[in-house]
Design a protein around this motif. Structure first.
Motif, PDB file in Angstrom:
ATOM      1  N   GLY A  16       0.821  -1.214   0.000  1.00 55.33           N
ATOM      2  CA  GLY A  16       0.000   0.000   0.000  1.00 55.33           C
ATOM      3  C   GLY A  16       0.848   1.254   0.000  1.00 55.33           C
ATOM      4  N   SER A  17       1.943   1.225   0.754  1.00 57.83           N
ATOM      5  CA  SER A  17       2.851   2.381   0.807  1.00 57.83           C
ATOM      6  C   SER A  17       3.553   2.595  -0.529  1.00 57.83           C
ATOM      7  CB  SER A  17       3.886   2.174   1.914  1.00 57.83           C
ATOM      8  OG  SER A  17       3.253   2.034   3.164  1.00 57.83           O
ATOM      9  N   VAL A  18       3.882   1.488  -1.203  1.00 58.69           N
ATOM     10  CA  VAL A  18       4.560   1.575  -2.502  1.00 58.69           C
ATOM     11  C   VAL A  18       3.595   2.065  -3.587  1.00 58.69           C
ATOM     12  CG1 VAL A  18       5.626   0.204  -4.351  1.00 58.69           C
ATOM     13  CG2 VAL A  18       6.311  -0.153  -1.970  1.00 58.69           C
ATOM     14  N   PHE A  19       2.391   1.483  -3.630  1.00 58.93           N
ATOM     15  CA  PHE A  19       1.445   1.800  -4.698  1.00 58.93           C
ATOM     16  C   PHE A  19       0.641   3.077  -4.460  1.00 58.93           C
ATOM     17  CE2 PHE A  19       1.666  -2.904  -5.527  1.00 58.93           C
ATOM     18  CZ  PHE A  19       2.335  -2.782  -6.737  1.00 58.93           C
ATOM     19  N   TYR A  20       0.511   3.492  -3.215  1.00 62.31           N
ATOM     20  CA  TYR A  20      -0.302   4.668  -2.890  1.00 62.31           C
ATOM     21  C   TYR A  20       0.451   5.624  -1.969  1.00 62.31           C
ATOM     22  CZ  TYR A  20      -3.988   1.656  -4.720  1.00 62.31           C
ATOM     23  OH  TYR A  20      -4.743   0.828  -5.503  1.00 62.31           O
ATOM     24  N   PRO A  21       1.640   6.073  -2.363  1.00 59.80           N
ATOM     25  CA  PRO A  21       2.398   6.962  -1.472  1.00 59.80           C
ATOM     26  C   PRO A  21       1.664   8.275  -1.179  1.00 59.80           C
ATOM     27  CG  PRO A  21       3.395   6.926  -3.663  1.00 59.80           C
ATOM     28  CD  PRO A  21       2.331   5.863  -3.637  1.00 59.80           C
ATOM     29  N   GLU A  22       0.811   8.699  -2.103  1.00 63.51           N
ATOM     30  CA  GLU A  22       0.066   9.943  -1.903  1.00 63.51           C
ATOM     31  C   GLU A  22      -0.994   9.808  -0.797  1.00 63.51           C
ATOM     32  OE1 GLU A  22      -2.382   7.562  -4.793  1.00 63.51           O
ATOM     33  OE2 GLU A  22      -0.248   7.867  -4.447  1.00 63.51           O
TER      34      GLU A  22
END
Length: 147
Positions: A100-106
């Motif tokens: 989740g952190s990699v794919f959705y950093p925003e």
């Protein structure tokens, strides 16, 4: 998606290591609980999302019900951050948080906010929810400081 595959892959070993018994209940059984109970709310959640209880993984759906967090990919990541804040640790949790952190950093601010919400709640991830199915859901949420 990757997170869905990860969940499917993690279910089999997860169930092997879990010592608890499967609940042997279905949606119809849950809907027989009193209307404002955890059991009834869980039954409604399953029915509304077209899900069935997964043996030895029932608590996962209870977490969704108690926190009010939905079942989309982003909401699943959100819930795992919440549970990490609450003290839960598992391969699935860390995998979802990493991906989740990699794919959705925003979305990190949003995810971190849910981490702190979980941290502010009393630890509930380890409770035996089967024994609490008849309890009023609002009382459980208030007692556990789930907001």
């Amino acid at each position: 998606m990757i997170l869905e595959k990860l969940y499917e892959i993690s279910l089999k070993p997860y169930r092997l290591f879990k010592k608890n018994e499967a609940w042997k209940l279905n949606v119809t059984d849950l809907l027989r609980y009193p209307e404002h109970s955890l059991g009834y709310a869980l039954g409604r959640f399953l029915l509304n999302n077209l899900f069935d209880l997964q043996g030895k993984s029932e608590n996962h759906d209870v977490f969704h019900v108690l926190t009010g967090i939905g079942v989309t990919i982003l909401e699943e990541i959100e819930m795992q951050f919440y549970l990490m804040g609450n003290g839960k640790r598992s391969f699935y949790l860390f995998s979802v948080i990493f991906l989740g952190s990699v794919f959705y950093p925003e979305k990190m601010k949003f995810f971190v906010r849910h981490y702190y919400q979980g941290k502010n709640a009393l630890p509930f991830y380890q409770l035996d929810f089967y024994k609490l199915l008849d309890q009023p859901i609002e009382r459980l949420k208030n007692t556990l400081s789930i907001h």
